[in-house]
Design a protein around this motif. Structure first.
Motif, PDB file in Angstrom:
ATOM      1  N   GLY A 646       0.783  -1.228   0.000  1.00  0.00           N
ATOM      2  CA  GLY A 646       0.000   0.000   0.000  1.00  0.00           C
ATOM      3  C   GLY A 646       0.816   1.278   0.000  1.00  0.00           C
ATOM      4  O   GLY A 646       0.270   2.368   0.221  1.00  0.00           O
ATOM      5  N   LYS A 647       2.105   1.180  -0.287  1.00  0.00           N
ATOM      6  CA  LYS A 647       2.976   2.362  -0.309  1.00  0.00           C
ATOM      7  C   LYS A 647       2.456   3.445  -1.241  1.00  0.00           C
ATOM      8  O   LYS A 647       2.599   4.629  -0.958  1.00  0.00           O
ATOM      9  CB  LYS A 647       4.388   1.937  -0.731  1.00  0.00           C
ATOM     10  N   TRP A 648       1.823   3.039  -2.340  1.00  0.00           N
ATOM     11  CA  TRP A 648       1.429   4.002  -3.368  1.00  0.00           C
ATOM     12  C   TRP A 648      -0.067   4.291  -3.375  1.00  0.00           C
ATOM     13  O   TRP A 648      -0.605   4.763  -4.378  1.00  0.00           O
ATOM     14  CB  TRP A 648       1.873   3.498  -4.748  1.00  0.00           C
ATOM     15  N   ASN A 649      -0.715   4.069  -2.263  1.00  0.00           N
ATOM     16  CA  ASN A 649      -2.157   4.277  -2.201  1.00  0.00           C
ATOM     17  C   ASN A 649      -2.527   5.720  -2.575  1.00  0.00           C
ATOM     18  O   ASN A 649      -2.119   6.665  -1.909  1.00  0.00           O
ATOM     19  CB  ASN A 649      -2.684   3.958  -0.800  1.00  0.00           C
ATOM     20  N   GLY A 650      -3.280   5.869  -3.649  1.00  0.00           N
ATOM     21  CA  GLY A 650      -3.720   7.170  -4.117  1.00  0.00           C
ATOM     22  C   GLY A 650      -2.932   7.731  -5.282  1.00  0.00           C
ATOM     23  O   GLY A 650      -3.339   8.724  -5.885  1.00  0.00           O
ATOM     24  N   ILE A 651      -1.795   7.114  -5.629  1.00  0.00           N
ATOM     25  CA  ILE A 651      -0.923   7.687  -6.655  1.00  0.00           C
ATOM     26  C   ILE A 651      -1.453   7.467  -8.072  1.00  0.00           C
ATOM     27  O   ILE A 651      -1.137   8.233  -8.980  1.00  0.00           O
ATOM     28  CB  ILE A 651       0.507   7.107  -6.551  1.00  0.00           C
ATOM     29  N   MET A 652      -2.279   6.436  -8.258  1.00  0.00           N
ATOM     30  CA  MET A 652      -2.690   6.104  -9.624  1.00  0.00           C
ATOM     31  C   MET A 652      -4.213   6.148  -9.757  1.00  0.00           C
ATOM     32  O   MET A 652      -4.929   5.484  -9.019  1.00  0.00           O
ATOM     33  CB  MET A 652      -2.182   4.707 -10.001  1.00  0.00           C
ATOM     34  N   SER A 653      -4.672   6.932 -10.716  1.00  0.00           N
ATOM     35  CA  SER A 653      -6.097   6.984 -11.028  1.00  0.00           C
ATOM     36  C   SER A 653      -6.332   6.279 -12.352  1.00  0.00           C
ATOM     37  O   SER A 653      -5.564   6.437 -13.299  1.00  0.00           O
ATOM     38  CB  SER A 653      -6.570   8.434 -11.134  1.00  0.00           C
ATOM     39  N   ALA A 654      -7.396   5.512 -12.415  1.00  0.00           N
ATOM     40  CA  ALA A 654      -7.782   4.864 -13.671  1.00  0.00           C
ATOM     41  C   ALA A 654      -8.606   5.788 -14.540  1.00  0.00           C
ATOM     42  O   ALA A 654      -8.952   5.428 -15.668  1.00  0.00           O
ATOM     43  CB  ALA A 654      -8.575   3.588 -13.372  1.00  0.00           C
ATOM     44  N   ALA A 655      -8.918   6.982 -14.037  1.00  0.00           N
ATOM     45  CA  ALA A 655      -9.765   7.907 -14.804  1.00  0.00           C
ATOM     46  C   ALA A 655      -9.459   9.355 -14.425  1.00  0.00           C
ATOM     47  O   ALA A 655     -10.290  10.032 -13.828  1.00  0.00           O
ATOM     48  CB  ALA A 655     -11.239   7.594 -14.562  1.00  0.00           C
ATOM     49  N   PRO A 656      -8.253   9.859 -14.766  1.00  0.00           N
ATOM     50  CA  PRO A 656      -7.957  11.260 -14.451  1.00  0.00           C
ATOM     51  C   PRO A 656      -8.994  12.206 -15.044  1.00  0.00           C
ATOM     52  O   PRO A 656      -9.344  12.106 -16.217  1.00  0.00           O
ATOM     53  CB  PRO A 656      -6.579  11.471 -15.088  1.00  0.00           C
ATOM     54  N   ARG A 657      -9.487  13.091 -14.230  1.00  0.00           N
ATOM     55  CA  ARG A 657     -10.525  14.070 -14.588  1.00  0.00           C
ATOM     56  C   ARG A 657     -11.846  13.409 -14.960  1.00  0.00           C
ATOM     57  O   ARG A 657     -12.771  14.069 -15.419  1.00  0.00           O
ATOM     58  CB  ARG A 657     -10.059  14.978 -15.724  1.00  0.00           C
ATOM     59  N   LYS A 658     -11.934  12.084 -14.792  1.00  0.00           N
ATOM     60  CA  LYS A 658     -13.172  11.344 -15.058  1.00  0.00           C
ATOM     61  C   LYS A 658     -13.702  11.629 -16.469  1.00  0.00           C
ATOM     62  O   LYS A 658     -14.912  11.790 -16.685  1.00  0.00           O
ATOM     63  CB  LYS A 658     -14.237  11.669 -14.007  1.00  0.00           C
ATOM     64  N   LEU A 659     -12.797  11.663 -17.427  1.00  0.00           N
ATOM     65  CA  LEU A 659     -13.193  11.927 -18.813  1.00  0.00           C
ATOM     66  C   LEU A 659     -13.917  10.722 -19.406  1.00  0.00           C
ATOM     67  O   LEU A 659     -13.698   9.571 -18.984  1.00  0.00           O
ATOM     68  CB  LEU A 659     -11.964  12.269 -19.646  1.00  0.00           C
ATOM     69  N   PRO A 660     -14.780  10.948 -20.398  1.00  0.00           N
ATOM     70  CA  PRO A 660     -15.588   9.858 -20.951  1.00  0.00           C
ATOM     71  C   PRO A 660     -14.784   8.670 -21.461  1.00  0.00           C
ATOM     72  O   PRO A 660     -15.248   7.529 -21.395  1.00  0.00           O
ATOM     73  CB  PRO A 660     -16.344  10.542 -22.095  1.00  0.00           C
ATOM     74  N   VAL A 661     -13.558   8.912 -21.959  1.00  0.00           N
ATOM     75  CA  VAL A 661     -12.784   7.815 -22.524  1.00  0.00           C
ATOM     76  C   VAL A 661     -12.488   6.735 -21.490  1.00  0.00           C
ATOM     77  O   VAL A 661     -12.264   5.575 -21.842  1.00  0.00           O
ATOM     78  CB  VAL A 661     -11.461   8.343 -23.132  1.00  0.00           C
ATOM     79  N   PHE A 662     -12.510   7.092 -20.211  1.00  0.00           N
ATOM     80  CA  PHE A 662     -12.209   6.109 -19.176  1.00  0.00           C
ATOM     81  C   PHE A 662     -13.452   5.315 -18.760  1.00  0.00           C
ATOM     82  O   PHE A 662     -13.339   4.347 -18.012  1.00  0.00           O
ATOM     83  CB  PHE A 662     -11.609   6.805 -17.960  1.00  0.00           C
ATOM     84  N   ASN A 663     -14.621   5.715 -19.244  1.00  0.00           N
ATOM     85  CA  ASN A 663     -15.848   4.991 -18.925  1.00  0.00           C
ATOM     86  C   ASN A 663     -15.995   3.770 -19.824  1.00  0.00           C
ATOM     87  O   ASN A 663     -15.313   3.620 -20.832  1.00  0.00           O
ATOM     88  CB  ASN A 663     -17.062   5.901 -19.109  1.00  0.00           C
ATOM     89  N   MET A 664     -16.945   2.941 -19.461  1.00  0.00           N
ATOM     90  CA  MET A 664     -17.286   1.808 -20.318  1.00  0.00           C
ATOM     91  C   MET A 664     -18.102   2.327 -21.497  1.00  0.00           C
ATOM     92  O   MET A 664     -19.139   2.971 -21.312  1.00  0.00           O
ATOM     93  CB  MET A 664     -18.099   0.782 -19.513  1.00  0.00           C
ATOM     94  N   PRO A 665     -17.672   2.085 -22.733  1.00  0.00           N
ATOM     95  CA  PRO A 665     -18.425   2.571 -23.893  1.00  0.00           C
ATOM     96  C   PRO A 665     -19.650   1.703 -24.154  1.00  0.00           C
ATOM     97  O   PRO A 665     -19.796   0.618 -23.569  1.00  0.00           O
ATOM     98  CB  PRO A 665     -17.417   2.442 -25.035  1.00  0.00           C
ATOM     99  N   PRO A 666     -20.543   2.155 -25.022  1.00  0.00           N
ATOM    100  CA  PRO A 666     -21.694   1.324 -25.399  1.00  0.00           C
ATOM    101  C   PRO A 666     -21.250   0.002 -26.004  1.00  0.00           C
ATOM    102  O   PRO A 666     -20.288  -0.046 -26.779  1.00  0.00           O
ATOM    103  CB  PRO A 666     -22.421   2.184 -26.437  1.00  0.00           C
ATOM    104  N   VAL A 667     -21.934  -1.070 -25.630  1.00  0.00           N
ATOM    105  CA  VAL A 667     -21.661  -2.383 -26.207  1.00  0.00           C
ATOM    106  C   VAL A 667     -22.980  -3.052 -26.573  1.00  0.00           C
ATOM    107  O   VAL A 667     -24.038  -2.708 -26.035  1.00  0.00           O
ATOM    108  CB  VAL A 667     -20.882  -3.295 -25.231  1.00  0.00           C
ATOM    109  N   ALA A 668     -22.911  -4.000 -27.456  1.00  0.00           N
ATOM    110  CA  ALA A 668     -24.106  -4.721 -27.874  1.00  0.00           C
ATOM    111  C   ALA A 668     -24.691  -5.489 -26.697  1.00  0.00           C
ATOM    112  O   ALA A 668     -23.973  -6.150 -25.945  1.00  0.00           O
ATOM    113  CB  ALA A 668     -23.766  -5.686 -29.002  1.00  0.00           C
ATOM    114  N   GLY A 669     -26.002  -5.360 -26.518  1.00  0.00           N
ATOM    115  CA  GLY A 669     -26.676  -6.123 -25.479  1.00  0.00           C
ATOM    116  C   GLY A 669     -26.376  -5.676 -24.065  1.00  0.00           C
ATOM    117  O   GLY A 669     -26.648  -6.388 -23.113  1.00  0.00           O
ATOM    118  N   GLY A 670     -25.791  -4.493 -23.921  1.00  0.00           N
ATOM    119  CA  GLY A 670     -25.435  -4.020 -22.592  1.00  0.00           C
ATOM    120  C   GLY A 670     -26.647  -3.503 -21.844  1.00  0.00           C
ATOM    121  O   GLY A 670     -27.756  -3.415 -22.385  1.00  0.00           O
ATOM    122  N   PRO A 671     -26.442  -3.105 -20.574  1.00  0.00           N
ATOM    123  CA  PRO A 671     -27.544  -2.512 -19.800  1.00  0.00           C
ATOM    124  C   PRO A 671     -27.924  -1.167 -20.404  1.00  0.00           C
ATOM    125  O   PRO A 671     -27.268  -0.648 -21.296  1.00  0.00           O
ATOM    126  CB  PRO A 671     -26.929  -2.352 -18.401  1.00  0.00           C
TER     127      PRO A 671
END
Length: 851
Positions: A646-671
């Protein structure tokens, strides 16, 4: 008869005699090494768990003591044995003597006794030497002496030894645990390292909201819950290990100003790190906090509007107070003014009015410096013509001769402008502000670092050739995961010639060997190089803005699948001590990029299959897209919560600025939140990007620019192959960059490359794909002349300096393109000749298409 020495022989001796010492200082041969085994006259640093004492002078600079302490810790990390540090000057039978010329009595005595030759570094900037001295003092058998021309030079020399024993610059920041050794012998010899190519070399901590600040608040400076002295201590040590010497501190609204915490500047002074301020923060102030938030608390009144023409008295006092407070520390002052946070200069609406106001601002700032230091030129000053400020400068803004112009890139790694011959004569010279991380249009790239050493070297070497040798700063974002790219930038700044554009692609191997060992270096370098090449075609963060045709898409997915496979194979072969480092430096960026591509591309394939009524395949690709999205989350969660306990807790975001590219895009048969829009084609067409096309017919020919059958060089102006540069994986360019430009009238005199192709009779289009660079300065272009079978030339110029739609397309897809319509009168072999009329033009490949 008298024998005369031929004049040519005398001149040859003269040149060699006087040049070799300088060449060795800048490009040193390193006879000194460290081994577990003794060699004749070797110095026993650690043997049988006994460690040579480290001796310093208590009167030497604080940075020398800090470096000595770091060396003590490094030796213990490698051997388990901890050396004694003595600052009283009492030497031992075997000791490491560390000191600065003119500040260490021990070094002075060695020099005076003729036992230490320091002529190679005397009076130079940040130079150092390491040597073994026999019987330096009574009762001392041997001493390993580390001395610098100044305190930073001494510290650099200490960390040179750290590297030799196996502790690399990012060892703490990337958990690169060194191999344990039972003994350390330093071979007999002398290592002399001369002054750096670039005088001021530093980093800009920026966009720290999603990594560095939350990590520092929860893991480092937990009392103040901010980026403070505990964090900066680690950063300053890293800078010394990288042989950097200044910092632009973090300054977003989430972070309080560097000077808000009194220990920050004191610590920088102890580490001999120069504090500066970025392109939009004049006079060492940090406006997002100090003007917007803290001004009223500091001065007891509201700040008023950030406009110098209407609120001069408060802004003037605000700046002058910081000049006074910083006067006792080493500093580089940014002059000029922009908006509070990376926006245009507020005030007059017209350009002429803004220029007049800017001239007044700079004159007033110089007065502050004159009052504080007695001379306006007593402290280094920089002026960064970033974005709209470049327009003001080009329109006639007057800048004092001693102020260093810091030219910016276009935020995507391509420098906008360099000094003209007249500007190169300025006493203030010039420098570069360069990005390997960026928040802004057409799209951020804050998540992963994807600028290749080849690209960085091409642009920064070009800058160096045009006089930018005073100041280099690189925007590193959160530091992580930009480790390799940051280290390359600093290595290049120290010795530009070592990592020229022709050699830069080899850096991945050198870096991998230093960290992971020679046995795995080639495989790891191959992964990094393929990662960079794929990113040149489209950065992971830009995937929502790019479209790929089916062939290009499949090739891209296949390449990333192979990368993941190769990462897993190498990971299994590495020892436990290197697993954390491999995850941070290789696995996370490579897999992150791969999963981002898979998520976006598989999602689009699923929608296409659904349109074709192929339900099973649509569901299959939907699952693959969702799995890729989930893999990014799992990978990032491991980085923050499991890696190194846990040395690096908080250092890495999977979605900086929460931009749309980091979201799940539309897929066939999705919710409902991800189902394909009713009009699929309208959805695809709405992606505001560019289309990447792969030639897919036998009639289309692709020629890599490096596959020429002939070329013409000029004296001192050669065609060079530059591996790793551009979308083709290599480029050709003229070198050095200072060669002349050729007009259309004189195109036949220019250097050229020649290609042989087989074409059918008829009309064709020749497309020339080039690195999306910009012309070096006013009066130069990025021109080419194309001839086929000796027909009259077609001229093209890819220079495009307006940040408009075409520029956006070019930086997103990784190339600029020029097209030339040609007509072939008969089928058979055709010779295409490309004249490179300007330097700074990197030709990636040629594509010939029937029309």
């Amino acid at each position: 008869m008298k024998a005369y020495t031929p004049i040519w022989l005398f001149l040859t001796f003269f040149i060699i005699f006087f040049s070799v010492p300088q060449l060795l200082a800048q490009h040193p041969v390193i006879p000194m090494s460290v081994s577990e085994n003794s060699t004749p006259n070797a110095f026993p640093l650690v043997i049988n768990k006994k460690t040579a004492a480290i001796i310093t002078d208590s009167q030497d600079a604080p940075v020398v003591q800090l470096a000595a302490t770091a060396l003590k810790q490094d030796i213990q990390l490698v051997t388990g044995s901890s050396p004694e540090i003595d600052t009283t000057g009492v030497v031992r039978a075997q000791c490491v003597i560390i000191g600065t010329l003119g500040q260490s009595q021990l070094i002075g005595k060695l020099v005076q006794a003729g036992k230490l030759s320091i002529e190679a570094i005397r009076g130079k900037w940040e130079s150092y030497l390491l040597t073994i001295v026999k019987n330096p003092f009574p009762g001392v058998q041997q001493a390993l002496v580390i001395t610098g021309s100044d305190p930073r030079g001494t510290a650099y020399g200490v960390f040179e030894l750290s590297k030799m024993i196996g502790v690399v610059p990012f060892h703490w920041w990337a958990d690169i645990h060194p191999e344990r050794r039972r003994a350390l012998y330093v071979s007999n010899g002398t290592l002399t390292v001369g002054s750096p190519a670039v005088k001021y070399r530093g980093i800009f901590l920026n966009d720290e909201d999603w990594g560095l600040q939350p990590w520092a608040a929860t893991r480092m400076d937990t009392v103040i819950k901010d980026i403070g002295p505990v964090t900066y201590e680690r950063i300053f040590e890293l800078l010394l290990r990288l042989r950097a010497n200044f910092i632009w501190p973090a300054m977003h609204e989430c972070t309080k100003a560097f000077y808000h915490y009194p220990d920050n500047p004191k610590l920088a002074d102890q580490y001999s790190i120069i504090v500066s301020s970025n392109h939009c923060e004049p006079m060492l102030r940090s406006n997002p906090f100090e003007w917007k938030v803290n001004f009223e608390k500091e001065y007891g009144v509201s700040p008023g509007e950030w406009r110098y023409d209407t609120n001069k008295s408060r802004i003037y006092r605000y700046w002058k107070d910081r000049v006074q407070a910083s006067g006792k520390y080493a500093a580089i002052y940014t002059v000029g003014m922009r908006g509070i946070h990376d926006s245009g200069l507020p005030g007059p609406k017209d350009k002429a009015g803004k220029i007049t106001l800017m001239n007044e601002i700079i004159a007033d700032q110089r007065d502050m410096l004159r009052e504080q230091f007695g001379d306006a030129t007593a402290r280094q000053q920089i002026f960064c013509p970033y974005k709209e400020v470049l327009d003001l400068y080009q329109a006639g803004l007057k800048l004092p001769e001693d102020v260093t112009i810091v030219w910016p890139d276009d935020n995507f790694g391509y420098i906008r402008q360099l000094s003209t011959p007249q500007e190169q004569r300025r006493s203030g010279a010039s420098g570069i502000y360069y990005h390997i991380s960026y928040w802004g249009a057409p799209h951020d790239y804050l998540w992963l670092s994807t600028h290749s050493p080849a690209l960085i070297s091409y642009e920064m070497t070009k800058a160096f050739h045009f006089g930018a040798d005073r100041f280099w700063v690189v925007n590193v974002g959160d530091i992580k995961p930009n480790e390799m790219e940051t280290q390359f930038f600093m290595d290049l700044a120290w010795n530009v010639g070592k990592w020229s554009p022709m050699q830069a692609a080899k850096y991945s191997y050198s870096w991998a060997a230093e960290i992971f060992g020679e046995e795995q270096a080639a495989a790891i370098a191959g992964i990094k190089d393929r990662y960079y090449l794929l990113a040149q075609h489209g950065k992971p963060e830009h995937m929502r803005m790019l479209q790929f045709d089916p062939i290009a898409r499949e090739e891209r997915l296949r390449a990333y699948t192979l990368l993941i496979y190769d990462v897993e194979q190498i990971k299994r072969r590495l020892p436990v001590r290197l697993q954390s480092a491999f995850f941070q430096l290789v696995e996370y960026p490579v897999k992150g990029a791969a999963y981002m591509n898979q998520k976006e591309l598989y999602a689009r394939i699923s929608l296409e299959k659904e349109q074709m009524k192929n339900v099973q395949e649509a569901q299959y690709y939907s699952r693959k897209a969702v799995n890729a999205f989930d893999s990014i989350q799992i990978l990032t969660d491991y980085y923050n919560h499991n890696l190194e306990n846990g040395k690096w807790n908080g250092i890495m975001s999977a979605a900086p600025r929460k931009l749309p590219v980091f979201n799940m895009p539309p897929v066939a048969g999705g919710p409902d939140t991800t189902t394909v829009p009713k009009n699929f084609r309208k959805y695809i067409d709405s992606i505001p990007g560019t289309f990447i096309h792969t030639p897919d017919t036998a009639a289309v020919q692709l020629k890599e620019a490096t596959s020429y059958i002939a070329c013409r060089h000029l004296p001192g102006d050669s065609i060079k192959r530059m591996p790793g540069l551009g979308v083709g994986g290599a480029s050709v360019s003229r070198y050095p960059f200072t060669g002349q430009s050729f007009s259309e009238a004189s195109y036949q005199d220019a250097p050229y490359t020649e290609y042989r192709v087989s074409l059918s009779a008829g009309a064709h289009i020749v497309s020339l794909q080039c690195l999306p660079t910009q012309a070096i300065h006013a009066g130069r272009r990025l021109g080419m002349a194309i001839t086929i079978n000796g027909q009259p030339p077609i001229f093209a110029d890819i220079n495009h300096q307006e940040e408009d739609r075409l520029w956006q397309v070019n930086v997103l897809r990784g190339y600029a393109e020029a097209t030339a319509p040609v007509t072939i009168t008969y089928s058979g072999t055709a010779i295409i000749r490309v004249y490179l009329l300007d330097t700074g033009l990197a030709l990636n490949r040629l594509i010939i298409t029937p029309r």
